[in-house]
Design an enzyme around this catalytic site. Structure first.
Site, PDB file in Angstrom:
ATOM      1  N   TYR A   1     -25.018 -27.988  -4.813  1.00 53.35           N
ATOM      2  CA  TYR A   1     -23.779 -28.699  -5.179  1.00 53.35           C
ATOM      3  C   TYR A   1     -23.982 -30.213  -5.063  1.00 53.35           C
ATOM      4  O   TYR A   1     -23.489 -30.834  -4.103  1.00 53.35           O
ATOM      5  CB  TYR A   1     -22.639 -28.301  -4.247  1.00 53.35           C
ATOM      6  CG  TYR A   1     -22.410 -26.803  -4.094  1.00 53.35           C
ATOM      7  CD1 TYR A   1     -22.018 -26.020  -5.176  1.00 53.35           C
ATOM      8  CD2 TYR A   1     -22.557 -26.187  -2.850  1.00 53.35           C
ATOM      9  CE1 TYR A   1     -21.789 -24.656  -5.029  1.00 53.35           C
ATOM     10  CE2 TYR A   1     -22.323 -24.827  -2.685  1.00 53.35           C
ATOM     11  CZ  TYR A   1     -21.944 -24.070  -3.789  1.00 53.35           C
ATOM     12  OH  TYR A   1     -21.708 -22.725  -3.626  1.00 53.35           O
TER      13      TYR A   1
ATOM     14  N   SER B   1     -13.533 -31.283  -3.682  1.00 53.41           N
ATOM     15  CA  SER B   1     -12.306 -31.780  -3.060  1.00 53.41           C
ATOM     16  C   SER B   1     -12.099 -31.291  -1.626  1.00 53.41           C
ATOM     17  O   SER B   1     -11.954 -32.104  -0.702  1.00 53.41           O
ATOM     18  CB  SER B   1     -11.112 -31.387  -3.924  1.00 53.41           C
ATOM     19  OG  SER B   1      -9.915 -31.590  -3.243  1.00 53.41           O
TER      20      SER B   1
ATOM     21  N   ASP C   1     -14.155 -29.695   0.309  1.00 54.37           N
ATOM     22  CA  ASP C   1     -15.323 -30.030   1.132  1.00 54.37           C
ATOM     23  C   ASP C   1     -15.161 -31.444   1.676  1.00 54.37           C
ATOM     24  O   ASP C   1     -15.404 -31.707   2.862  1.00 54.37           O
ATOM     25  CB  ASP C   1     -16.613 -29.987   0.301  1.00 54.37           C
ATOM     26  CG  ASP C   1     -16.935 -28.604  -0.249  1.00 54.37           C
ATOM     27  OD1 ASP C   1     -16.063 -28.031  -0.923  1.00 54.37           O
ATOM     28  OD2 ASP C   1     -18.046 -28.107  -0.021  1.00 54.37           O
TER      29      ASP C   1
ATOM     30  N   TYR D   1     -26.063 -29.314 -11.909  1.00 55.07           N
ATOM     31  CA  TYR D   1     -25.027 -28.346 -11.566  1.00 55.07           C
ATOM     32  C   TYR D   1     -24.360 -27.885 -12.850  1.00 55.07           C
ATOM     33  O   TYR D   1     -24.095 -28.682 -13.754  1.00 55.07           O
ATOM     34  CB  TYR D   1     -23.973 -28.974 -10.642  1.00 55.07           C
ATOM     35  CG  TYR D   1     -22.823 -28.018 -10.338  1.00 55.07           C
ATOM     36  CD1 TYR D   1     -22.962 -27.030  -9.369  1.00 55.07           C
ATOM     37  CD2 TYR D   1     -21.620 -28.092 -11.051  1.00 55.07           C
ATOM     38  CE1 TYR D   1     -21.926 -26.139  -9.109  1.00 55.07           C
ATOM     39  CE2 TYR D   1     -20.579 -27.198 -10.796  1.00 55.07           C
ATOM     40  CZ  TYR D   1     -20.746 -26.226  -9.820  1.00 55.07           C
ATOM     41  OH  TYR D   1     -19.727 -25.342  -9.571  1.00 55.07           O
TER      42      TYR D   1
ATOM     43  N   ASP E   1     -14.072 -18.285  -4.243  1.00 53.33           N
ATOM     44  CA  ASP E   1     -14.291 -17.991  -5.657  1.00 53.33           C
ATOM     45  C   ASP E   1     -14.300 -16.520  -6.078  1.00 53.33           C
ATOM     46  O   ASP E   1     -13.587 -16.124  -6.971  1.00 53.33           O
ATOM     47  CB  ASP E   1     -15.623 -18.605  -6.108  1.00 53.33           C
ATOM     48  CG  ASP E   1     -15.690 -20.104  -5.835  1.00 53.33           C
ATOM     49  OD1 ASP E   1     -14.737 -20.660  -5.262  1.00 53.33           O
ATOM     50  OD2 ASP E   1     -16.696 -20.715  -6.208  1.00 53.33           O
TER      51      ASP E   1
ATOM     52  N   ARG F   1     -24.793 -14.676  -4.754  1.00 54.07           N
ATOM     53  CA  ARG F   1     -23.914 -15.435  -5.661  1.00 54.07           C
ATOM     54  C   ARG F   1     -23.091 -14.483  -6.540  1.00 54.07           C
ATOM     55  O   ARG F   1     -23.389 -13.294  -6.615  1.00 54.07           O
ATOM     56  CB  ARG F   1     -24.775 -16.340  -6.564  1.00 54.07           C
ATOM     57  CG  ARG F   1     -25.514 -17.450  -5.854  1.00 54.07           C
ATOM     58  CD  ARG F   1     -24.619 -18.587  -5.402  1.00 54.07           C
ATOM     59  NE  ARG F   1     -23.821 -19.151  -6.464  1.00 54.07           N
ATOM     60  CZ  ARG F   1     -22.854 -20.059  -6.260  1.00 54.07           C
ATOM     61  NH1 ARG F   1     -22.592 -20.492  -5.045  1.00 54.07           N
ATOM     62  NH2 ARG F   1     -22.149 -20.521  -7.259  1.00 54.07           N
TER      63      ARG F   1
ATOM     64  N   GLU G   1     -24.320 -22.245   4.351  1.00 58.10           N
ATOM     65  CA  GLU G   1     -23.026 -22.247   3.651  1.00 58.10           C
ATOM     66  C   GLU G   1     -22.174 -21.089   4.182  1.00 58.10           C
ATOM     67  O   GLU G   1     -20.994 -21.232   4.421  1.00 58.10           O
ATOM     68  CB  GLU G   1     -23.311 -22.093   2.151  1.00 58.10           C
ATOM     69  CG  GLU G   1     -22.097 -22.201   1.256  1.00 58.10           C
ATOM     70  CD  GLU G   1     -22.467 -21.996  -0.213  1.00 58.10           C
ATOM     71  OE1 GLU G   1     -23.633 -21.655  -0.509  1.00 58.10           O
ATOM     72  OE2 GLU G   1     -21.581 -22.167  -1.068  1.00 58.10           O
TER      73      GLU G   1
HETATM   74  C1  2M8 Z   1     -18.124 -22.988  -4.054  1.00 60.03           C
HETATM   75  O1  2M8 Z   1     -17.581 -23.157  -5.359  1.00 60.03           O
HETATM   76  C2  2M8 Z   1     -18.259 -23.770  -6.472  1.00 60.03           C
HETATM   77  C3  2M8 Z   1     -17.239 -23.894  -7.603  1.00 60.03           C
HETATM   78  O2  2M8 Z   1     -16.182 -24.700  -7.211  1.00 60.03           O
HETATM   79  C4  2M8 Z   1     -19.444 -22.988  -6.995  1.00 60.03           C
HETATM   80  O3  2M8 Z   1     -19.667 -21.841  -6.595  1.00 60.03           O
HETATM   81  O4  2M8 Z   1     -20.149 -23.539  -7.849  1.00 60.03           O
HETATM   82  C5  2M8 Z   1     -16.978 -22.498  -3.147  1.00 60.03           C
HETATM   83  O5  2M8 Z   1     -17.443 -21.996  -1.931  1.00 60.03           O
HETATM   84  C6  2M8 Z   1     -15.985 -23.631  -2.912  1.00 60.03           C
HETATM   85  O6  2M8 Z   1     -15.004 -23.254  -1.985  1.00 60.03           O
HETATM   86  C7  2M8 Z   1     -16.693 -24.895  -2.426  1.00 60.03           C
HETATM   87  O7  2M8 Z   1     -15.760 -25.951  -2.375  1.00 60.03           O
HETATM   88  C8  2M8 Z   1     -17.870 -25.286  -3.332  1.00 60.03           C
HETATM   89  C9  2M8 Z   1     -18.707 -26.424  -2.763  1.00 60.03           C
HETATM   90  O8  2M8 Z   1     -19.083 -26.143  -1.434  1.00 60.03           O
HETATM   91  O9  2M8 Z   1     -18.732 -24.165  -3.545  1.00 60.03           O
END
Ligand code: 2M8
Length: 418
Positions: A9, A14, A16, A60, A153, A188, A390
């Protein structure tokens, strides 16, 4: 900005960033302020705080091109963002920044106080947007238009509403990048799940992320009980800041809002299980899953002692933290007693340190120091190897998903500093 994770990521998320600011406030109040000011630069003119603020880097998917938010009238001009939101934890961090600034004194205190004064209106606009655009009937429940908005998610909470999301033949093709950054693809969501996620993005993009049009066209409309609980407690936090700034009417409005969402949370409780439920607004059906979100009344301190007492017993009991096979007495994302629980798969079973932190914060706030300490001590044991996973496999304690996940490190800092 602080990237949510180094590879998986590489942008700002937001909720986070809210929790990252809580941790940063323990190290450096100015850094925590910068984090949240960066987030606010991405706020939409409607008040919405978008769920991703893109950095210049790539790596990403779905990135800014796929979101195409430049077509949205309310999107900011100078920053690239996604077009949906996430849970409103930010006021919790703003309070922490002010407290840490005051404890430090001097120039840092002045900076923290100026930050709160200057940004209060932006946080208020964010809460107002959630309370209107996402609760038009004033039921006290925040409606979400994408599972990503919940932050959880692929939770089984969303399986039923997602079953009704059928990607159109004109869904543009896609290549995922997330699966390149985890040890095992089973950690995932699946490709089929991603097809649905992207179809909703497509639907929203086609109406240029207009709030009214989105409600009409989007295939996923669910009242999210845990997001509603977060809005309730965060509104109380913001009301407290409003008091200190002498913004009497705003503080009263926020308290009214907190009360409405607390009552909304309570209205979802199943008499059979004692857990709170999400409501599928399209089918009108309650979503009966045994996930951590069911503890929304316990989290927000709902005004019904019997419901909360039953929840507390359940939370520490054998179906949850007291399950004998758990590596640490911490709440997994799905009950370990649920046969559908998947211990390695993302929001379908693993323990998420930030969720444990949210409950320990809530318990402390309610005066339950013992509950807060139990979660903190068990979490610090879980985190002691320093991987900052995570999420964690509940029965073995193995870190999963991304390592060096920023919000995991941030809540660790906060716990260590207690
Ligand atoms: C995860 O979500 C993102 C999409 O928003 C992803 O899987 O790509 C979730 O765990 C979400 O709650 C979190 O804010 C984000 C970044 O840690 O990852």
């Amino acid at each position: 900005m602080t990237a949510a994770a180094p590879r998986l990521y590489p942008h700002m998320w937001s909720w986070d960033s809210g929790l990252i600011a809580v941790g940063l406030a323990r190290l450096s109040v100015p850094r925590a302020i910068t984090e949240l000011r960066t987030l606010l630069r991405a706020q939409w003119s409607t008040g919405m705080i978008p769920h991703i603020v893109f950095s210049a880097g790539d790596g990403y998917f779905p990135g800014p091109e796929r979101w195409g938010t430049e077509s949205a009238a309310a999107a900011p001009a100078a920053v690239r963002t996604s077009g949906i939101c996430q849970p409103p934890v930010h006021a919790i961090a703003v309070r922490r920044i002010l407290d840490a600034g005051r404890a430090a004194g001097g120039e840092v205190r002045d900076q923290a106080e100026a930050f709160v004064r200057e940004t209060f209106g932006s946080w208020l606009a964010w809460h107002r947007w959630l309370a209107t655009a996402r609760d038009p009937d004033r039921r006290g429940l925040v409606e979400i238009h994408h599972g990503w908005e919940s932050g959880m998610d692929n939770s089984p909470r969303w399986d039923e509403p997602y079953a009704a999301v059928v990607p159109g033949a004109d869904l543009p093709g896609f290549v995922r990048t997330d699966v390149d950054h985890v040890g095992d693809v089973r950690e995932r969501p699946t490709d089929a799940e991603y097809g649905r996620y992207l179809w909703i993005v497509e639907q929203l993009r086609r109406v240029r992320y207009d709030d009214d049009a989105a409600r009409e066209v989007v295939a996923f409309r669910v009242a999210d009980v845990f997001m509603s609980a977060i809005l309730a407690v965060a509104s109380d936090e913001l009301a407290g800041l409003g008091d200190e700034l002498g913004r009497v009417e705003d503080a009263a409005e926020l308290r009214e809002l907190a009360g409405r969402f607390r009552a909304g949370v309570l209205s979802t409780v199943s008499p059979a299980t004692g857990l709170a439920r999400d409501l599928d607004r399209r089918s009108g059906r309650w979503i009966e899953t045994e996930t951590i979100a069911g503890f929304a009344p316990l989290f927000c301190g709902a005004q019904d002692g019997a419901v909360v007492a039953r929840q507390r017993e359940l939370f520490w009991g054998e179906r949850w933290c007291g399950h004998p096979a758990l590596a640490h007495p911490l709440p997994p994302s799905v009950s370990p007693s649920d046969p559908g629980m998947r211990p390695r798969t993302y929001w379908r079973g693993p323990v998420w340190p930030i969720v444990s932190w949210l409950f320990s914060w809530a318990f402390e706030r309610q005066g339950d120091d013992d509950g807060a300490r139990r979660l903190r001590d068990a979490s610090l044991r879980q985190l002691a190897a320093g991987d900052f996973g995570e999420y964690y496999e509940p029965f073995t304690g193995e870190p999963l998903g991304s390592l060096h996940q920023s919000w995991t490190a941030a809540v660790t800092l906060d716990w260590l500093a207690r």
